[in-house]
Design an enzyme around this catalytic site. Structure first.
Site, PDB file in Angstrom:
ATOM      1  N   PRO A 134       0.851  -1.192   0.000  1.00  0.00           N
ATOM      2  CA  PRO A 134       0.000   0.000   0.000  1.00  0.00           C
ATOM      3  C   PRO A 134       0.884   1.238   0.000  1.00  0.00           C
ATOM      4  O   PRO A 134       1.846   1.300   0.769  1.00  0.00           O
ATOM      5  CB  PRO A 134      -0.751  -0.121   1.338  1.00  0.00           C
ATOM      6  CG  PRO A 134       0.116  -0.966   2.217  1.00  0.00           C
ATOM      7  CD  PRO A 134       0.933  -1.850   1.309  1.00  0.00           C
ATOM      8  N   MET A 135       0.606   2.205  -0.851  1.00  0.00           N
ATOM      9  CA  MET A 135       1.361   3.463  -0.849  1.00  0.00           C
ATOM     10  C   MET A 135       0.399   4.617  -1.067  1.00  0.00           C
ATOM     11  O   MET A 135      -0.174   4.767  -2.150  1.00  0.00           O
ATOM     12  CB  MET A 135       2.457   3.445  -1.921  1.00  0.00           C
ATOM     13  CG  MET A 135       3.607   2.495  -1.602  1.00  0.00           C
ATOM     14  SD  MET A 135       4.948   2.600  -2.799  1.00  0.00           S
ATOM     15  CE  MET A 135       4.239   1.772  -4.212  1.00  0.00           C
ATOM     16  N   ARG A 139       8.121   0.649  -3.750  1.00  0.00           N
ATOM     17  CA  ARG A 139       8.740   1.564  -4.717  1.00  0.00           C
ATOM     18  C   ARG A 139       9.345   0.840  -5.906  1.00  0.00           C
ATOM     19  O   ARG A 139       9.404   1.397  -7.008  1.00  0.00           O
ATOM     20  CB  ARG A 139       9.773   2.433  -3.993  1.00  0.00           C
ATOM     21  CG  ARG A 139       9.093   3.448  -3.070  1.00  0.00           C
ATOM     22  CD  ARG A 139      10.031   3.973  -2.030  1.00  0.00           C
ATOM     23  NE  ARG A 139      10.556   2.896  -1.194  1.00  0.00           N
ATOM     24  CZ  ARG A 139      11.577   3.027  -0.359  1.00  0.00           C
ATOM     25  NH1 ARG A 139      12.183   4.187  -0.266  1.00  0.00           N
ATOM     26  NH2 ARG A 139      11.968   1.995   0.373  1.00  0.00           N
ATOM     27  N   ASN A 157       9.344  -7.181   3.663  1.00  0.00           N
ATOM     28  CA  ASN A 157       9.188  -5.930   2.909  1.00  0.00           C
ATOM     29  C   ASN A 157      10.378  -5.004   3.158  1.00  0.00           C
ATOM     30  O   ASN A 157      10.965  -5.009   4.233  1.00  0.00           O
ATOM     31  CB  ASN A 157       7.872  -5.264   3.350  1.00  0.00           C
ATOM     32  CG  ASN A 157       7.662  -3.868   2.782  1.00  0.00           C
ATOM     33  OD1 ASN A 157       7.420  -2.920   3.524  1.00  0.00           O
ATOM     34  ND2 ASN A 157       7.747  -3.731   1.486  1.00  0.00           N
ATOM     35  N   GLY A 158      10.685  -4.215   2.136  1.00  0.00           N
ATOM     36  CA  GLY A 158      11.710  -3.195   2.246  1.00  0.00           C
ATOM     37  C   GLY A 158      12.803  -3.358   1.209  1.00  0.00           C
ATOM     38  O   GLY A 158      13.610  -4.286   1.269  1.00  0.00           O
ATOM     39  N   ASP A 159      12.772  -2.454   0.203  1.00  0.00           N
ATOM     40  CA  ASP A 159      13.822  -2.390  -0.815  1.00  0.00           C
ATOM     41  C   ASP A 159      13.971  -3.661  -1.638  1.00  0.00           C
ATOM     42  O   ASP A 159      15.080  -3.990  -2.080  1.00  0.00           O
ATOM     43  CB  ASP A 159      15.180  -2.047  -0.177  1.00  0.00           C
ATOM     44  CG  ASP A 159      15.190  -0.647   0.416  1.00  0.00           C
ATOM     45  OD1 ASP A 159      14.122  -0.007   0.428  1.00  0.00           O
ATOM     46  OD2 ASP A 159      16.248  -0.207   0.882  1.00  0.00           O
ATOM     47  N   CYS A 168       3.028   3.038   9.675  1.00  0.00           N
ATOM     48  CA  CYS A 168       3.186   4.371   9.096  1.00  0.00           C
ATOM     49  C   CYS A 168       3.991   5.277  10.026  1.00  0.00           C
ATOM     50  O   CYS A 168       3.671   5.424  11.198  1.00  0.00           O
ATOM     51  CB  CYS A 168       1.825   4.990   8.817  1.00  0.00           C
ATOM     52  SG  CYS A 168       2.009   6.641   8.116  1.00  0.00           S
ATOM     53  N   LYS A 175       0.324  -4.984   9.348  1.00  0.00           N
ATOM     54  CA  LYS A 175       1.578  -4.559   8.700  1.00  0.00           C
ATOM     55  C   LYS A 175       2.340  -3.648   9.657  1.00  0.00           C
ATOM     56  O   LYS A 175       1.751  -2.718  10.209  1.00  0.00           O
ATOM     57  CB  LYS A 175       1.260  -3.831   7.392  1.00  0.00           C
ATOM     58  CG  LYS A 175       2.490  -3.344   6.636  1.00  0.00           C
ATOM     59  CD  LYS A 175       2.100  -2.866   5.240  1.00  0.00           C
ATOM     60  CE  LYS A 175       3.285  -2.351   4.436  1.00  0.00           C
ATOM     61  NZ  LYS A 175       3.735  -1.022   4.809  1.00  0.00           N
ATOM     62  N   GLN A 196      -6.620  -1.489   3.742  1.00  0.00           N
ATOM     63  CA  GLN A 196      -5.840  -1.206   4.952  1.00  0.00           C
ATOM     64  C   GLN A 196      -6.425  -0.016   5.712  1.00  0.00           C
ATOM     65  O   GLN A 196      -6.659   1.044   5.142  1.00  0.00           O
ATOM     66  CB  GLN A 196      -4.386  -0.886   4.588  1.00  0.00           C
ATOM     67  CG  GLN A 196      -3.503  -0.838   5.834  1.00  0.00           C
ATOM     68  CD  GLN A 196      -2.134  -0.280   5.573  1.00  0.00           C
ATOM     69  OE1 GLN A 196      -1.993   0.844   5.085  1.00  0.00           O
ATOM     70  NE2 GLN A 196      -1.104  -1.054   5.879  1.00  0.00           N
TER      71      GLN A 196
HETATM   72  C1  LIG Z   1       4.735   7.207  -1.039  1.00  0.00           C
HETATM   73  C2  LIG Z   1       4.566   6.099  -0.025  1.00  0.00           C
HETATM   74  C3  LIG Z   1       3.342   5.927   0.602  1.00  0.00           C
HETATM   75  C4  LIG Z   1       3.171   4.891   1.535  1.00  0.00           C
HETATM   76  N1  LIG Z   1       1.918   4.691   2.083  1.00  0.00           N
HETATM   77  C5  LIG Z   1       1.722   3.601   2.895  1.00  0.00           C
HETATM   78  C6  LIG Z   1       0.409   3.253   3.366  1.00  0.00           C
HETATM   79  O1  LIG Z   1      -0.600   3.899   3.026  1.00  0.00           O
HETATM   80  N2  LIG Z   1       0.298   2.178   4.195  1.00  0.00           N
HETATM   81  C7  LIG Z   1       1.383   1.416   4.567  1.00  0.00           C
HETATM   82  O2  LIG Z   1       1.232   0.438   5.308  1.00  0.00           O
HETATM   83  N3  LIG Z   1       2.614   1.706   4.118  1.00  0.00           N
HETATM   84  C8  LIG Z   1       2.800   2.753   3.292  1.00  0.00           C
HETATM   85  N4  LIG Z   1       4.048   2.989   2.764  1.00  0.00           N
HETATM   86  C9  LIG Z   1       5.138   2.026   3.068  1.00  0.00           C
HETATM   87  C10 LIG Z   1       5.180   0.920   2.008  1.00  0.00           C
HETATM   88  O3  LIG Z   1       4.020   0.138   2.031  1.00  0.00           O
HETATM   89  C11 LIG Z   1       6.406   0.005   2.223  1.00  0.00           C
HETATM   90  O4  LIG Z   1       6.289  -0.595   3.491  1.00  0.00           O
HETATM   91  C12 LIG Z   1       7.727   0.772   2.139  1.00  0.00           C
HETATM   92  O5  LIG Z   1       7.734   1.670   1.045  1.00  0.00           O
HETATM   93  C13 LIG Z   1       8.914  -0.191   2.022  1.00  0.00           C
HETATM   94  O6  LIG Z   1       8.777  -0.991   0.869  1.00  0.00           O
HETATM   95  P1  LIG Z   1       9.560  -0.659  -0.515  1.00  0.00           P
HETATM   96  O7  LIG Z   1      11.024  -0.488  -0.154  1.00  0.00           O
HETATM   97  O8  LIG Z   1       9.314  -1.861  -1.368  1.00  0.00           O
HETATM   98  O9  LIG Z   1       8.988   0.614  -1.068  1.00  0.00           O
HETATM   99  C14 LIG Z   1       4.244   4.025   1.862  1.00  0.00           C
HETATM  100  C15 LIG Z   1       5.476   4.216   1.214  1.00  0.00           C
HETATM  101  C16 LIG Z   1       5.643   5.218   0.282  1.00  0.00           C
HETATM  102  C17 LIG Z   1       6.981   5.371  -0.405  1.00  0.00           C
END
Ligand SMILES: Cc1cc2nc3c(=O)[nH]c(=O)nc-3n(C[C@H](O)[C@H](O)[C@H](O)COP(=O)(O)O)c2cc1C
Length: 346
Positions: A31-32, A241, A216-218, A116, A155, A86
């Site tokens: 979720p983003m 991302r 999760n993460g990168d 968050c 999460k 979520q």
């Molecule tokens: C722009 C943005 C918005 C995000 N919004 C949420 C969200 O609404 N809910 C959530 O649980 N995590 C949110 N995240 C975190 C991501 O879900 C994820 O945990 C985090 O980006 C790490 O994963 P990645 O490295 O694959 O991006 C957000 C991250 C970004 C960059």
């Protein structure tokens, strides 16, 4: 690793199960907020199978009050399956009511946000601030569990800060109260979006739980996916991302996990995908033009810039084309800058 997780030819998981919900491939879209709206999720799903998609997070309070703006943000397509809504907040009875309403809308599962880092969300003790309140975590998960029949996920981050990497404890509490899968982002709240990659905490969560754990993460490519899976023993991967940079990442990682060659994506396909996304965004914002998004073209331009920060990262001109798109003042200008990015070099 969870009992119902299926191992592929590389000795790594290719799918897992959240109670009766099979997640195949075991690769899910994070979720983003401000990114993974309907238009973006359609873009990613158009590239091939994704194990699960998440809506952007929505406040339990707003959903429980039936506020149009949040209901729209939590909307999904009828064929978007499985899809997770979520919610965030700190009041168990309100989150329970929001989850029940979302279940009535037909979502496949509910996820509670405990990760968050934003000040706005933590100020109300939602998001990652919950990791400092194990008792409240238990009350929230218990209340939401009692309110819905669909699978329930949680999460979180590895902890609130480096001194308190307590995801194993919080995840275990969530499981004991009825959560059926847990996603863990390796960063703590204090890391925000930087920090040193640390996978031991996720491995400790995997060791402690019976239910599946999503790492999760990168995760952005085969190498980062493989190290997350091998070093933590997690059941599946969540990509955020990395999917903005490469919406084909789910198709590519799934092929790799099955021992097949990686599908190659050329520049023309990337261009087509971006144009399709733009059209889908414009359509989405035109339909809600009297809502909070105002002018659909401006809203689309904002989303395009947000995506291009990552999507155009790989284009081969040292970032000039990307800068030109980011500096565009109108959608028409951005469209022509995008076309230039993908025009064959003369
Ligand atoms: C722009 C943005 C918005 C995000 N919004 C949420 C969200 O609404 N809910 C959530 O649980 N995590 C949110 N995240 C975190 C991501 O879900 C994820 O945990 C985090 O980006 C790490 O994963 P990645 O490295 O694959 O991006 C957000 C991250 C970004 C960059």
């Amino acid at each position: 690793m969870h009992a119902n997780t299926v191992i592929g030819p590389r000795g790594l998981p290719i799918s897992f199960q959240v109670r009766d919900l099979r997640v195949e491939p075991g690769l899910v879209l994070a979720p983003m907020e401000g990114v993974t709206d309907l238009a973006f999720r359609r873009l990613v799903r158009a590239m091939g199978p994704v194990g699960m998609t998440w809506t952007e997070f929505v406040p339990g309070e707003g959903i429980a009050r039936g506020e149009e703006r949040w209901l729209r943000m939590a909307a999904f397509d009828p064929d978007e399956r499985p899809v997770v809504v979520q919610v965030y907040g700190r009041r168990p009875e309100v989150l329970a009511e929001a989850a029940r309403l979302m279940q009535d809308q037909g979502c496949s599962a509910i996820d509670i946000n405990m990760g968050c880092p934003s000040k706005k969300v933590c100020a109300h003790s939602g998001g990652s601030a919950l990791m400092k309140e194990p008792q409240l975590v238990a009350e929230i998960v218990r209340a939401v569990r009692a309110a819905v029949q669909v699978p329930l996920l949680v999460k979180m981050r590895a902890g609130f800060d480096h001194q308190a990497r307590n995801a194993p404890e919080i995840a275990w509490i969530a499981q004991e109260e009825g959560a059926e899968a847990v996603t863990v982002h390796w960063r703590t709240r204090a890391d925000l979006f930087s920090g040193q990659r640390e996978l031991e905490t996720i491995a400790a969560v995997v060791d402690r739980l019976r239910v599946p754990v999503i790492g999760n993460g990168d995760v952005v490519d085969v190498q980062s996916a493989e190290s997350m899976l091998r070093q933590t023993g997690c059941d599946g991967l969540m990509v955020g991302r990395g999917a903005m940079r490469n919406p084909w990442i789910f198709v590519q990682l799934a092929a790799w996990l099955r021992g097949e060659p990686l599908p190659r994506i050329d520049s023309a396909q990337r261009h087509q995908a971006l144009l399709r996304y733009l059209d889908s965004c414009q359509e989405q914002f035109s339909q809600s033009s009297r809502g909070r998004h105002g002018d659909p073209d401006r809203a689309t331009l904002g989303r395009l810039k947000q995506l291009c920060k990552h999507f155009l990262d790989d284009e081969s001109d040292g970032g000039e084309a990307r800068t030109a798109v980011l500096r565009s003042e109108t959608l028409a200008e951005a469209r022509s800058r995008v076309a230039e990015c993908f025009a064959p070099a003369s």
